[in-house]
Scaffold this motif. Structure first.
Motif, PDB file in Angstrom:
ATOM      1  N   GLU A   1       0.826  -1.204   0.000  1.00 49.30           N
ATOM      2  CA  GLU A   1       0.000   0.000   0.000  1.00 49.30           C
ATOM      3  C   GLU A   1       0.865   1.262   0.000  1.00 49.30           C
ATOM      4  OE1 GLU A   1      -3.105  -0.056   2.913  1.00 49.30           O
ATOM      5  OE2 GLU A   1      -4.091  -1.809   2.006  1.00 49.30           O
ATOM      6  N   ASN A   2       1.964   1.236   0.751  1.00 48.19           N
ATOM      7  CA  ASN A   2       2.893   2.370   0.707  1.00 48.19           C
ATOM      8  C   ASN A   2       3.486   2.536  -0.690  1.00 48.19           C
ATOM      9  OD1 ASN A   2       2.903   3.520   3.388  1.00 48.19           O
ATOM     10  ND2 ASN A   2       3.881   1.652   4.088  1.00 48.19           N
ATOM     11  N   LEU A   3       3.788   1.410  -1.299  1.00 45.70           N
ATOM     12  CA  LEU A   3       4.295   1.423  -2.669  1.00 45.70           C
ATOM     13  C   LEU A   3       3.256   2.026  -3.611  1.00 45.70           C
ATOM     14  CD1 LEU A   3       7.034   0.165  -3.616  1.00 45.70           C
ATOM     15  CD2 LEU A   3       5.729  -1.791  -4.428  1.00 45.70           C
ATOM     16  N   GLY A   4       1.996   1.626  -3.424  1.00 48.29           N
ATOM     17  CA  GLY A   4       0.915   2.121  -4.269  1.00 48.29           C
ATOM     18  C   GLY A   4       0.684   3.611  -4.104  1.00 48.29           C
ATOM     19  N   LEU A   5       0.777   4.103  -2.867  1.00 49.46           N
ATOM     20  CA  LEU A   5       0.619   5.537  -2.626  1.00 49.46           C
ATOM     21  C   LEU A   5       1.729   6.325  -3.323  1.00 49.46           C
ATOM     22  CD1 LEU A   5      -0.387   5.445   1.148  1.00 49.46           C
ATOM     23  CD2 LEU A   5      -1.886   5.973  -0.771  1.00 49.46           C
TER      24      LEU A   5
ATOM     25  N   LEU B   1       1.140   9.112  -6.294  1.00 45.80           N
ATOM     26  CA  LEU B   1       1.649  10.474  -6.117  1.00 45.80           C
ATOM     27  C   LEU B   1       2.553  10.884  -7.281  1.00 45.80           C
ATOM     28  CD1 LEU B   1       2.361  10.229  -2.308  1.00 45.80           C
ATOM     29  CD2 LEU B   1       0.856  11.941  -3.334  1.00 45.80           C
ATOM     30  N   THR B   2       3.440   9.980  -7.689  1.00 43.35           N
ATOM     31  CA  THR B   2       4.314  10.315  -8.817  1.00 43.35           C
ATOM     32  C   THR B   2       3.504  10.437 -10.099  1.00 43.35           C
ATOM     33  OG1 THR B   2       4.863   7.959  -9.148  1.00 43.35           O
ATOM     34  CG2 THR B   2       6.381   9.257  -7.798  1.00 43.35           C
ATOM     35  N   ASP B   3       2.480   9.615 -10.235  1.00 47.52           N
ATOM     36  CA  ASP B   3       1.612   9.698 -11.409  1.00 47.52           C
ATOM     37  C   ASP B   3       0.908  11.056 -11.472  1.00 47.52           C
ATOM     38  OD1 ASP B   3       0.908   7.916 -13.619  1.00 47.52           O
ATOM     39  OD2 ASP B   3      -1.150   8.160 -12.938  1.00 47.52           O
ATOM     40  N   ASP B   4       0.479  11.542 -10.314  1.00 47.95           N
ATOM     41  CA  ASP B   4      -0.207  12.831 -10.254  1.00 47.95           C
ATOM     42  C   ASP B   4       0.740  13.981 -10.612  1.00 47.95           C
ATOM     43  OD1 ASP B   4      -2.451  11.466  -9.506  1.00 47.95           O
ATOM     44  OD2 ASP B   4      -2.339  11.999  -7.388  1.00 47.95           O
ATOM     45  N   VAL B   5       1.988  13.869 -10.182  1.00 50.46           N
ATOM     46  CA  VAL B   5       2.979  14.894 -10.541  1.00 50.46           C
ATOM     47  C   VAL B   5       3.273  14.847 -12.035  1.00 50.46           C
ATOM     48  CG1 VAL B   5       5.388  15.610 -10.282  1.00 50.46           C
ATOM     49  CG2 VAL B   5       4.046  14.999  -8.259  1.00 50.46           C
ATOM     50  N   LEU B   6       3.439  13.649 -12.564  1.00 49.94           N
ATOM     51  CA  LEU B   6       3.802  13.504 -13.976  1.00 49.94           C
ATOM     52  C   LEU B   6       2.678  13.926 -14.916  1.00 49.94           C
ATOM     53  CD1 LEU B   6       5.823  10.177 -13.811  1.00 49.94           C
ATOM     54  CD2 LEU B   6       6.716  12.460 -14.265  1.00 49.94           C
TER      55      LEU B   6
ATOM     56  N   VAL C   1       5.319  17.358  -3.600  1.00 46.15           N
ATOM     57  CA  VAL C   1       4.525  16.132  -3.691  1.00 46.15           C
ATOM     58  C   VAL C   1       5.420  14.951  -4.036  1.00 46.15           C
ATOM     59  CG1 VAL C   1       2.641  14.976  -4.922  1.00 46.15           C
ATOM     60  CG2 VAL C   1       2.403  17.369  -4.246  1.00 46.15           C
ATOM     61  N   TRP C   2       6.413  15.185  -4.878  1.00 49.18           N
ATOM     62  CA  TRP C   2       7.364  14.105  -5.203  1.00 49.18           C
ATOM     63  C   TRP C   2       8.094  13.645  -3.945  1.00 49.18           C
ATOM     64  CZ3 TRP C   2       7.307  12.159 -10.101  1.00 49.18           C
ATOM     65  CH2 TRP C   2       8.261  11.174 -10.403  1.00 49.18           C
ATOM     66  N   GLN C   3       8.402  14.590  -3.052  1.00 51.39           N
ATOM     67  CA  GLN C   3       9.065  14.229  -1.795  1.00 51.39           C
ATOM     68  C   GLN C   3       8.132  13.415  -0.907  1.00 51.39           C
ATOM     69  OE1 GLN C   3      12.323  14.527  -0.881  1.00 51.39           O
ATOM     70  NE2 GLN C   3      11.626  13.234   0.813  1.00 51.39           N
ATOM     71  N   VAL C   4       6.847  13.730  -0.915  1.00 48.95           N
ATOM     72  CA  VAL C   4       5.883  12.921  -0.162  1.00 48.95           C
ATOM     73  C   VAL C   4       5.926  11.475  -0.672  1.00 48.95           C
ATOM     74  CG1 VAL C   4       3.446  12.590   0.427  1.00 48.95           C
ATOM     75  CG2 VAL C   4       4.388  14.899   0.308  1.00 48.95           C
ATOM     76  N   ALA C   5       6.018  11.321  -1.997  1.00 48.17           N
ATOM     77  CA  ALA C   5       6.124   9.980  -2.584  1.00 48.17           C
ATOM     78  C   ALA C   5       7.386   9.284  -2.080  1.00 48.17           C
ATOM     79  CB  ALA C   5       6.136  10.075  -4.103  1.00 48.17           C
ATOM     80  N   ARG C   6       8.488  10.013  -2.016  1.00 44.35           N
ATOM     81  CA  ARG C   6       9.738   9.437  -1.511  1.00 44.35           C
ATOM     82  C   ARG C   6       9.600   8.992  -0.056  1.00 44.35           C
ATOM     83  NH1 ARG C   6      14.088   9.818  -4.665  1.00 44.35           N
ATOM     84  NH2 ARG C   6      14.069  11.265  -6.437  1.00 44.35           N
ATOM     85  N   ASN C   7       8.832   9.738   0.720  1.00 36.91           N
ATOM     86  CA  ASN C   7       8.612   9.354   2.121  1.00 36.91           C
ATOM     87  C   ASN C   7       7.879   8.017   2.205  1.00 36.91           C
ATOM     88  OD1 ASN C   7       9.809  11.766   2.850  1.00 36.91           O
ATOM     89  ND2 ASN C   7       7.871  12.824   3.247  1.00 36.91           N
TER      90      ASN C   7
ATOM     91  N   ARG D   1      14.423  -2.924  -4.205  1.00 33.25           N
ATOM     92  CA  ARG D   1      14.724  -2.086  -5.370  1.00 33.25           C
ATOM     93  C   ARG D   1      13.457  -1.479  -5.986  1.00 33.25           C
ATOM     94  NH1 ARG D   1      19.038  -5.784  -6.338  1.00 33.25           N
ATOM     95  NH2 ARG D   1      17.668  -7.244  -7.410  1.00 33.25           N
ATOM     96  N   LEU D   2      12.334  -2.160  -5.811  1.00 35.04           N
ATOM     97  CA  LEU D   2      11.097  -1.711  -6.464  1.00 35.04           C
ATOM     98  C   LEU D   2      10.658  -0.299  -6.071  1.00 35.04           C
ATOM     99  CD1 LEU D   2       8.881  -4.922  -6.529  1.00 35.04           C
ATOM    100  CD2 LEU D   2       9.908  -3.745  -8.472  1.00 35.04           C
ATOM    101  N   PRO D   3      10.696   0.067  -4.772  1.00 37.50           N
ATOM    102  CA  PRO D   3      10.271   1.425  -4.438  1.00 37.50           C
ATOM    103  C   PRO D   3      11.060   2.501  -5.183  1.00 37.50           C
ATOM    104  CG  PRO D   3      10.374   0.088  -2.455  1.00 37.50           C
ATOM    105  CD  PRO D   3      10.978  -0.733  -3.557  1.00 37.50           C
ATOM    106  N   GLY D   4      12.373   2.334  -5.262  1.00 31.92           N
ATOM    107  CA  GLY D   4      13.196   3.298  -5.980  1.00 31.92           C
ATOM    108  C   GLY D   4      12.871   3.323  -7.461  1.00 31.92           C
ATOM    109  N   GLN D   5      12.564   2.159  -8.023  1.00 32.94           N
ATOM    110  CA  GLN D   5      12.226   2.099  -9.437  1.00 32.94           C
ATOM    111  C   GLN D   5      10.921   2.831  -9.717  1.00 32.94           C
ATOM    112  OE1 GLN D   5      12.502  -2.273  -9.754  1.00 32.94           O
ATOM    113  NE2 GLN D   5      13.963  -1.963 -11.388  1.00 32.94           N
ATOM    114  N   ILE D   6       9.998   2.765  -8.753  1.00 30.96           N
ATOM    115  CA  ILE D   6       8.717   3.443  -8.945  1.00 30.96           C
ATOM    116  C   ILE D   6       8.906   4.957  -8.915  1.00 30.96           C
ATOM    117  CG2 ILE D   6       6.550   3.963  -7.734  1.00 30.96           C
ATOM    118  CD1 ILE D   6       6.262   0.963  -7.284  1.00 30.96           C
ATOM    119  N   VAL D   7       9.702   5.448  -7.964  1.00 26.57           N
ATOM    120  CA  VAL D   7       9.944   6.889  -7.889  1.00 26.57           C
ATOM    121  C   VAL D   7      10.699   7.379  -9.106  1.00 26.57           C
ATOM    122  CG1 VAL D   7      11.145   8.694  -6.600  1.00 26.57           C
ATOM    123  CG2 VAL D   7       9.784   7.011  -5.380  1.00 26.57           C
ATOM    124  N   ASN D   8      11.557   6.526  -9.670  1.00 25.77           N
ATOM    125  CA  ASN D   8      12.278   6.897 -10.894  1.00 25.77           C
ATOM    126  C   ASN D   8      11.466   6.589 -12.150  1.00 25.77           C
ATOM    127  OD1 ASN D   8      14.602   7.810  -9.534  1.00 25.77           O
ATOM    128  ND2 ASN D   8      15.342   5.718  -9.309  1.00 25.77           N
ATOM    129  N   ARG D   9      10.243   6.084 -11.942  1.00 25.20           N
ATOM    130  CA  ARG D   9       9.282   5.789 -13.001  1.00 25.20           C
ATOM    131  C   ARG D   9       9.821   4.810 -14.029  1.00 25.20           C
ATOM    132  NH1 ARG D   9       4.600   5.468 -11.728  1.00 25.20           N
ATOM    133  NH2 ARG D   9       3.343   6.797 -13.038  1.00 25.20           N
TER     134      ARG D   9
END
Length: 296
Positions: free
Chosen positions: A184-188, A192-197, A257-263, A286-294
């Motif tokens: 769920e944290n991964l999904g949030l 968030l990154t999707d909303d920024v992009l 907002v991107w920083q919130v995603a990183r949190n 590794r997956l969380p970092g890959q998601i933030v890096n899209r």
């Protein structure tokens, strides 16, 4: 993962014009994050591979694919991962029925699992996804509380459920909810990154148009925070997209907002630290970092 893709292809194998529609849908698949999470969570909990886990992994991807078809209809999108959306190519009626067919195929696979809990978990998740979307259409949100409720229902619940199902199928009831929280944290973070992009992304990289949320007058965390701080007007959607985007960039709302995603990425990663070090744990980390890096 190749076996999962083969299972999906097998389930959707149909002759004639219906087959053409389903082949087109398969061609718009992404990197299959959700079935990957089922498999990795299953492996992390020491599961021995069987048809059950492959069927469930394939089923969650079919649910995701079906939800995207319906999302594209609601958003009236032209592209999905660089290809024409199903309703644009075949018409809205066929797209709706094709999405329904994918849901049915998914629950056929869930029903094959020995554990009845699989269908119960997925039914609850899909109900939440639908309720979130219906509420958003009936009463568009403009508060952070409403936003967090919406994205948990729309995105986080399914991703968390995939991790939970992996643990459930491996027989690790003690880790079910830890992995669900991880997902769920991964999904949030993903949402968030999707909303920024939607304001910052490049169309050909994302495989879809930017500005969809803006065109749909959809309140997301960037616009909610900007409005609450008096940076954009209540009717921001009646203004020029480039002006609103420039404001969000200049005032560093998108960076915030991107920083919130990183949190949320950090929260997700911390939940995996107690697990024994293994190749699977490292892959999940590794997956969380890959998601933030899209990269997904």
């Amino acid at each position: 993962m190749q076996q999962v893709q083969d299972r999906i292809a097998q389930v959707l194998q149909t002759e004639g014009e219906v087959g053409e529609v389903l082949r087109h849908i398969q061609g718009t698949q992404g990197k299959s994050l959700r079935p990957l999470l089922v498999l990795l969570s299953f492996d992390l909990c020491g599961g021995d591979y069987s048809d059950d886990v492959l069927n469930v992994a394939a089923g969650v991807e079919l649910v995701h694919m079906a939800s995207l078809i319906h999302d594209d209809i609601i958003d009236d999108s032209d592209l999905r991962r660089g290809q024409t959306t199903v309703h644009r190519r075949f018409g809205t009626q066929i797209a709706v029925l094709a999405g329904d067919q994918l849901f049915a195929a998914a629950f056929h696979l869930f029903a094959l699992a020995k554990s009845r809990a699989v269908s119960k978990v997925m039914t609850s998740i899909i109900q939440d996804m639908c309720i979130g979307e219906i509420n958003q259409l009936l009463a568009p949100l403009s508060s952070e509380h409403g936003y967090w409720t919406y994205i948990r229902q729309k995105t986080a619940r399914l991703i968390g459920g995939c991790c939970r199902l992996g643990a459930l199928l491996a027989g690790s009831s003690t880790q079910e909810y830890v992995l669900q929280e991880f997902g769920e944290n991964l999904g949030l973070a993903f949402q968030l990154t999707d909303d920024v992009l939607d304001y910052r992304g490049v169309d050909n990289k994302l495989g879809k148009k930017t500005g969809i949320d803006f065109a749909e007058r959809l309140w997301t965390l960037p616009t909610i925070r900007a409005y609450r701080r008096g940076l954009i007007p209540l009717d921001w959607y009646n203004h020029d997209f480039s002006v609103i985007r420039s404001t969000l960039e200049r005032e560093r709302i998108l960076d915030e907002v991107w920083q919130v995603a990183r949190n949320y990425v950090t929260k997700a990663s911390n939940l995996l630290q107690p697990f024994p070090t293994s190749a699977t744990q490292q892959e999940l980390l590794r997956l969380p970092g890959q998601i933030v890096n899209r990269e997904f």
